[in-house]
Write a protein that holds these residues in place. Structure first.
Motif, PDB file in Angstrom:
ATOM      1  N   PHE A 158       0.928  -0.627   0.017  1.00 31.08           N
ATOM      2  CA  PHE A 158      -0.137  -0.048  -0.547  1.00 31.08           C
ATOM      3  C   PHE A 158       0.478   1.432   0.404  1.00 31.08           C
ATOM      4  O   PHE A 158       0.419   2.373  -0.328  1.00 31.08           O
ATOM      5  CB  PHE A 158      -0.970   0.267   1.129  1.00 31.08           C
ATOM      6  CG  PHE A 158      -1.751   1.142   1.526  1.00 31.08           C
ATOM      7  CD1 PHE A 158      -2.714   1.942   0.225  1.00 31.08           C
ATOM      8  CD2 PHE A 158      -1.169   1.841   2.319  1.00 31.08           C
ATOM      9  CE1 PHE A 158      -3.016   2.344   0.779  1.00 31.08           C
ATOM     10  CE2 PHE A 158      -1.908   3.218   2.671  1.00 31.08           C
ATOM     11  CZ  PHE A 158      -3.638   3.174   1.431  1.00 31.08           C
ATOM     12  N   ALA A 159       2.207   1.342   0.840  1.00 31.25           N
ATOM     13  CA  ALA A 159       3.031   2.475   0.850  1.00 31.25           C
ATOM     14  C   ALA A 159       3.419   2.697  -0.717  1.00 31.25           C
ATOM     15  O   ALA A 159       3.693   3.397  -0.718  1.00 31.25           O
ATOM     16  CB  ALA A 159       3.727   2.159   1.867  1.00 31.25           C
ATOM     17  N   VAL A 160       3.675   1.305  -0.720  1.00 26.46           N
ATOM     18  CA  VAL A 160       4.488   2.236  -2.072  1.00 26.46           C
ATOM     19  C   VAL A 160       3.401   2.171  -3.404  1.00 26.46           C
ATOM     20  O   VAL A 160       4.021   3.303  -4.332  1.00 26.46           O
ATOM     21  CB  VAL A 160       5.471   0.418  -2.717  1.00 26.46           C
ATOM     22  CG1 VAL A 160       6.019   0.436  -4.159  1.00 26.46           C
ATOM     23  CG2 VAL A 160       6.150   0.395  -1.735  1.00 26.46           C
ATOM     24  N   MET A 161       2.600   1.136  -3.534  1.00 22.73           N
ATOM     25  CA  MET A 161       1.774   1.611  -4.887  1.00 22.73           C
ATOM     26  C   MET A 161       1.144   3.486  -4.604  1.00 22.73           C
ATOM     27  O   MET A 161       0.932   4.276  -5.255  1.00 22.73           O
ATOM     28  CB  MET A 161       0.378   1.208  -4.647  1.00 22.73           C
ATOM     29  CG  MET A 161      -0.276   1.541  -5.715  1.00 22.73           C
ATOM     30  SD  MET A 161      -1.815   0.354  -5.613  1.00 22.73           S
ATOM     31  CE  MET A 161      -2.486   0.611  -4.341  1.00 22.73           C
ATOM     32  N   LEU A 309      -2.669   7.149   5.408  1.00 18.13           N
ATOM     33  CA  LEU A 309      -2.628   7.697   4.000  1.00 18.13           C
ATOM     34  C   LEU A 309      -1.387   8.168   3.869  1.00 18.13           C
ATOM     35  O   LEU A 309      -0.360   8.771   3.093  1.00 18.13           O
ATOM     36  CB  LEU A 309      -3.517   8.960   3.357  1.00 18.13           C
ATOM     37  CG  LEU A 309      -4.558   8.184   3.458  1.00 18.13           C
ATOM     38  CD1 LEU A 309      -5.615   8.489   3.178  1.00 18.13           C
ATOM     39  CD2 LEU A 309      -4.044   7.055   2.304  1.00 18.13           C
ATOM     40  N   ALA A 310      -0.760   9.087   5.320  1.00 14.79           N
ATOM     41  CA  ALA A 310       0.035  10.161   5.474  1.00 14.79           C
ATOM     42  C   ALA A 310       1.221   8.908   5.985  1.00 14.79           C
ATOM     43  O   ALA A 310       2.427   9.315   5.450  1.00 14.79           O
ATOM     44  CB  ALA A 310       0.711  10.908   6.710  1.00 14.79           C
ATOM     45  N   VAL A 311       1.253   7.729   6.055  1.00 16.49           N
ATOM     46  CA  VAL A 311       2.166   7.078   6.293  1.00 16.49           C
ATOM     47  C   VAL A 311       3.172   6.663   4.515  1.00 16.49           C
ATOM     48  O   VAL A 311       3.861   6.710   4.272  1.00 16.49           O
ATOM     49  CB  VAL A 311       2.287   5.595   7.049  1.00 16.49           C
ATOM     50  CG1 VAL A 311       3.201   4.684   6.699  1.00 16.49           C
ATOM     51  CG2 VAL A 311       2.204   6.545   8.347  1.00 16.49           C
ATOM     52  N   ALA A 312       1.490   6.301   4.034  1.00 14.22           N
ATOM     53  CA  ALA A 312       1.525   5.985   2.470  1.00 14.22           C
ATOM     54  C   ALA A 312       3.090   6.434   2.089  1.00 14.22           C
ATOM     55  O   ALA A 312       3.738   6.687   1.372  1.00 14.22           O
ATOM     56  CB  ALA A 312       0.468   5.397   1.885  1.00 14.22           C
ATOM     57  N   VAL A 313       2.320   8.118   1.305  1.00 15.97           N
ATOM     58  CA  VAL A 313       2.608   8.833   0.737  1.00 15.97           C
ATOM     59  C   VAL A 313       4.446   9.180   1.685  1.00 15.97           C
ATOM     60  O   VAL A 313       5.340   9.761   0.408  1.00 15.97           O
ATOM     61  CB  VAL A 313       1.330  10.401   1.283  1.00 15.97           C
ATOM     62  CG1 VAL A 313       2.196  11.494   0.011  1.00 15.97           C
ATOM     63  CG2 VAL A 313       0.318   9.993   0.591  1.00 15.97           C
ATOM     64  N   VAL A 349       0.907  15.729   9.848  1.00 14.11           N
ATOM     65  CA  VAL A 349      -0.308  15.022  10.066  1.00 14.11           C
ATOM     66  C   VAL A 349      -0.082  13.622  10.635  1.00 14.11           C
ATOM     67  O   VAL A 349      -0.885  12.792  12.129  1.00 14.11           O
ATOM     68  CB  VAL A 349      -1.260  14.191   8.697  1.00 14.11           C
ATOM     69  CG1 VAL A 349      -1.860  13.569   8.597  1.00 14.11           C
ATOM     70  CG2 VAL A 349      -1.125  15.635   7.523  1.00 14.11           C
ATOM     71  N   LEU A 350       0.374  12.544  10.674  1.00 15.59           N
ATOM     72  CA  LEU A 350       1.732  11.876  11.759  1.00 15.59           C
ATOM     73  C   LEU A 350       1.640  12.142  13.020  1.00 15.59           C
ATOM     74  O   LEU A 350       0.732  11.916  13.982  1.00 15.59           O
ATOM     75  CB  LEU A 350       2.760  10.947  11.343  1.00 15.59           C
ATOM     76  CG  LEU A 350       2.731  10.461   9.437  1.00 15.59           C
ATOM     77  CD1 LEU A 350       4.129   9.843   9.454  1.00 15.59           C
ATOM     78  CD2 LEU A 350       1.985   8.679   9.657  1.00 15.59           C
ATOM     79  N   VAL A 470      12.012   0.803   6.822  1.00 10.00           N
ATOM     80  CA  VAL A 470      11.279  -0.265   6.474  1.00 10.00           C
ATOM     81  C   VAL A 470      10.945  -0.940   7.920  1.00 10.00           C
ATOM     82  O   VAL A 470       9.992  -2.090   8.383  1.00 10.00           O
ATOM     83  CB  VAL A 470      12.386  -1.044   5.844  1.00 10.00           C
ATOM     84  CG1 VAL A 470      11.934  -2.981   5.824  1.00 10.00           C
ATOM     85  CG2 VAL A 470      12.780  -1.068   4.112  1.00 10.00           C
ATOM     86  N   ALA A 471      11.728  -0.586   9.277  1.00 11.67           N
ATOM     87  CA  ALA A 471      12.283  -1.086  10.393  1.00 11.67           C
ATOM     88  C   ALA A 471      10.795  -0.911  11.009  1.00 11.67           C
ATOM     89  O   ALA A 471      10.074  -1.303  11.407  1.00 11.67           O
ATOM     90  CB  ALA A 471      12.876  -0.239  11.181  1.00 11.67           C
ATOM     91  N   VAL A 472      10.071   0.666  10.510  1.00 10.07           N
ATOM     92  CA  VAL A 472       9.335   1.145  11.362  1.00 10.07           C
ATOM     93  C   VAL A 472       7.534   0.197  10.458  1.00 10.07           C
ATOM     94  O   VAL A 472       7.068   0.190  11.632  1.00 10.07           O
ATOM     95  CB  VAL A 472       8.506   2.822  10.493  1.00 10.07           C
ATOM     96  CG1 VAL A 472       7.438   3.216  10.865  1.00 10.07           C
ATOM     97  CG2 VAL A 472      10.024   3.368  11.257  1.00 10.07           C
ATOM     98  N   LEU A 473       7.885   0.019   9.414  1.00 12.96           N
ATOM     99  CA  LEU A 473       7.253  -0.968   8.793  1.00 12.96           C
ATOM    100  C   LEU A 473       6.306  -2.472   9.719  1.00 12.96           C
ATOM    101  O   LEU A 473       5.431  -2.739   9.908  1.00 12.96           O
ATOM    102  CB  LEU A 473       7.442  -0.936   7.672  1.00 12.96           C
ATOM    103  CG  LEU A 473       6.225  -0.508   6.851  1.00 12.96           C
ATOM    104  CD1 LEU A 473       6.599  -0.217   4.831  1.00 12.96           C
ATOM    105  CD2 LEU A 473       4.785   0.331   6.463  1.00 12.96           C
TER     106      LEU A 473
END
Length: 621
Positions: A158-161, A309-313, A349-350, A470-473
């Motif tokens: 989701f984050a990458v897309m 959404l903020a994380v993904a962007v 936003v985060l 990556v670690a956060v995810l």
């Protein structure tokens, strides 16, 4: 290649973290039972009732009641009591005999996580029991591990897309024509499709506590689709079909448009459509997990969507920027600055949404350190702080970034080489010359890209930022499967009934007083729960070398004060041991009828007259 190798290593680390993660904690805590856990009742009950801290989803076999011989004595299917969805009950056969009965239960909490456990009660007086409880809690085992990996893959996809799509439409529209950027966005979409299908197939076995052999069970799949988490996964698949159409337009008509007005109009349509799709996909998490239960769900779900959404962007944009810096001719300063501003907005936003979510899920300062959720949240906050610090370094490099003397390539190096005319004649010779031209063009582009020290510094800082992301995810995935601190403390304050107790391991020295009478005994009881257990005993000399003795005995005793609802002691219950190897004994027939603090006694005899008995306490859940 260095960036690719680092991302592969980081992916392996994330997989290892998830494979070693504990199963999801019990989000719906068992608060009370009727009959009470470990109680001794004078007359046989007509039903068993369980009360939870929140609503639960039940299946027909959510409550099983087993007599001392391990035979089921419940009648009909488990169902909700009239008092509400947080109470489960099942009827019992009339005329139950005296003895100890085992209740094995499983359910799905309102935030989609499976919970399970077992407890005992006795009619008339306690007795031995041969009832067998599941060795794996619901949501555990290989299915639980695969489900966790699938969840992480879904978050990453989701984050990458989303992040790459925003980066290419808002920050760097010219990059939409590059194949490497197209492959990155499509790989995020493909990861989401694969992970969502896998989660849907695993969902039934995951919630039911079944093994991998039940993944293909169509009955479990149908049951999973009918639940709210299963419906969310189906909705996600439908939205991903719409996302495929979005990506085809982004990399097709939009990428080929040269007219600024047409490009602007198409960008507006893509922005609206993409926003709707992204919000819808984010809502499939918010509507089925932590945000949908607890206090203020009407506020929490929209906040959760904004947070995702903020994380993904931010994180997906980082992936796009790393790829652009390492795999293309370069990205212009304007695009980097636009992403820097976008990322700063995402951080704001985060912070706002994260503060609200932390207050809602943790509830108190004490829960930050006293609960698993709070401790994981502190780890995530620390990683995010590191990301923000590294992002600050990236912003400084962006300020120093000089304008590239050459225009940004609109095609990949191979495409530049392929565009040159090929010599006529021998096809093999022509192919060789084409490969040489491609290598020369690639080397020329890399030299031009790396000549600017500010650009090289930006590449390193952005790669470090992506590594922390990556670690956060990984931590976020584990966090989403952990019981919120507020719920954990509320359940503890209400006297929640423990679910499963982990295996017990105790060691103690012994000395029989005779020659070679000193040693160390190590006892392992698995799973340390009521009903069937396995025991392993190891004896070693003071140097740690395994030793045999003429005789060793083990017995369990439960004092009346170490359990609730009953008087008098149980035991000692001797354990038959089988000698396996030098210094090693085992038993697979340990039956412990009640939960409580059992005294385990180990008697070691090293000669006809030298003998000692050592006692330790073991908690059985």
């Amino acid at each position: 290649m260095r960036a690719k190798r680092l991302l592969i290593v980081l992916a392996a680390v994330v997989t290892a973290l998830l494979a070693g993660a504990v199963p999801a904690s019990a989000h719906a805590a068992l608060l009370k039972t009727d009959p009470a856990q470990n109680s001794v009742v004078a007359t046989a009950p007509t039903a068993v009732t369980l009360g939870f801290s929140e609503g639960v989803l039940l299946s027909a076999d959510s409550l099983r009641v087993l007599d001392p011989a391990g035979r089921p004595v419940q009648q009909g299917a488990a169902h909700h009591a009239p008092s509400g969805s947080d109470t489960a009950t099942v009827a019992l056969r009339a005329g139950l005999a005296r003895g100890t009965y085992t209740v094995v239960w499983k359910a799905v909490s309102a935030d989609s996580h499976p919970v399970s456990g077992a407890f005992t009660f006795s009619v008339g007086a306690p007795s031995k029991t041969s009832a067998v409880v599941p060795q794996e809690p619901a949501g555990g085992g290989a299915v639980g591990t695969l489900y966790g990996i699938g969840r992480c893959l879904a978050y990453a996809g989701f984050a990458v897309m989303v992040g790459v799509s925003v980066f290419l439409t808002v920050c760097w529209p010219r990059g939409a024509g590059l194949r490497v950027m197209q492959r990155l966005a499509v790989s995020g979409w493909a990861a989401m499709v694969v992970s969502t299908l896998a989660l849907l197939l695993l969902r039934g076995a995951y919630a039911d506590g079944a093994g991998l052999g039940k993944v293909a069970d169509l009955g479990l799949l149908r049951s999973a689709v009918e639940t709210r988490p299963g419906g969310a996964l189906v909705a996600r698949l439908l939205l991903l079909a719409a996302a495929a159409a979005f990506l085809s337009v982004l990399f097709g008509a939009y990428g080929r448009r040269d007219d600024p007005r047409e490009r602007r109009d198409l960008a507006f349509g893509l922005g609206v459509g993409g926003a709707v799709i992204a919000v819808g996909i984010a809502a499939t998490w918010a509507m089925a997990e932590h945000a949908s239960v607890g206090i203020q769900p009407g506020v929490a779900m929209p906040v959760d969507v904004l947070h995702l959404l903020a994380v993904a962007v931010w994180l997906g944009g980082l992936a796009a920027l790393v790829t652009a810096l390492y795999r293309t001719a370069g990205v212009d300063r304007g695009a980097v600055r636009r992403f820097s501003r976008t990322a700063f907005g995402c951080v704001c936003v985060l912070v706002a949404t994260g503060v609200y979510q932390s207050w809602r899920q943790v509830g108190s300062w004490h829960a930050l350190t006293a609960t698993a959720y709070g401790r994981l949240l502190l780890v995530k906050l620390g990683l995010v702080a590191v990301m923000v610090a590294v992002a600050g370094v990236s912003r400084r490099w962006t300020g120093r970034l000089a304008e590239s003397a050459r225009p940004i390539a609109e095609a990949e190096p191979t495409a530049v080489a392929e565009a040159e005319p090929e010599p006529s004649g021998d096809p093999a010779r022509a192919a060789q010359l084409a490969r040489q031209r491609a290598a020369i063009a690639t080397a020329r582009i890399r030299r031009a890209r790396d000549a600017d020290p500010a650009r090289s510094g930006l590449r390193r800082s952005v790669l470090a930022e992506a590594a922390v992301a990556v670690a956060v995810l990984a931590v976020t995935t584990v966090l989403s499967g952990t019981e919120p601190g507020r719920a954990a403390q509320a359940a503890a304050g209400a006297g929640a009934v423990p679910a499963y107790q982990g295996p017990a391991f105790v060691t103690f020295p012994y000395d029989t007083g005779g020659p070679h009478g000193k040693g160390i005994a190590a006892l392992h009881l698995d799973p340390a729960r009521t009903g069937h257990n396995e025991l392993h005993l190891e004896l070693a000399d003071p140097a740690g070398k395994p030793v045999d003795v003429p005789e060793v005995r083990v017995a369990f005793t439960l004092d009346g004060g170490a359990r609730s609802g009953g008087a008098g002691a149980i035991g000692p219950l001797p354990v038959p041991l089988e000698h396996l190897d030098t210094g090693s004994w085992a038993s697979t027939t340990v039956q412990l009828p009640l939960a409580g603090r059992w005294q385990v006694s180990v008697t070691v005899r090293t000669s006809d007259i030298d003998e000692v008995t050592e006692t330790k306490e073991v908690t059985v859940g």
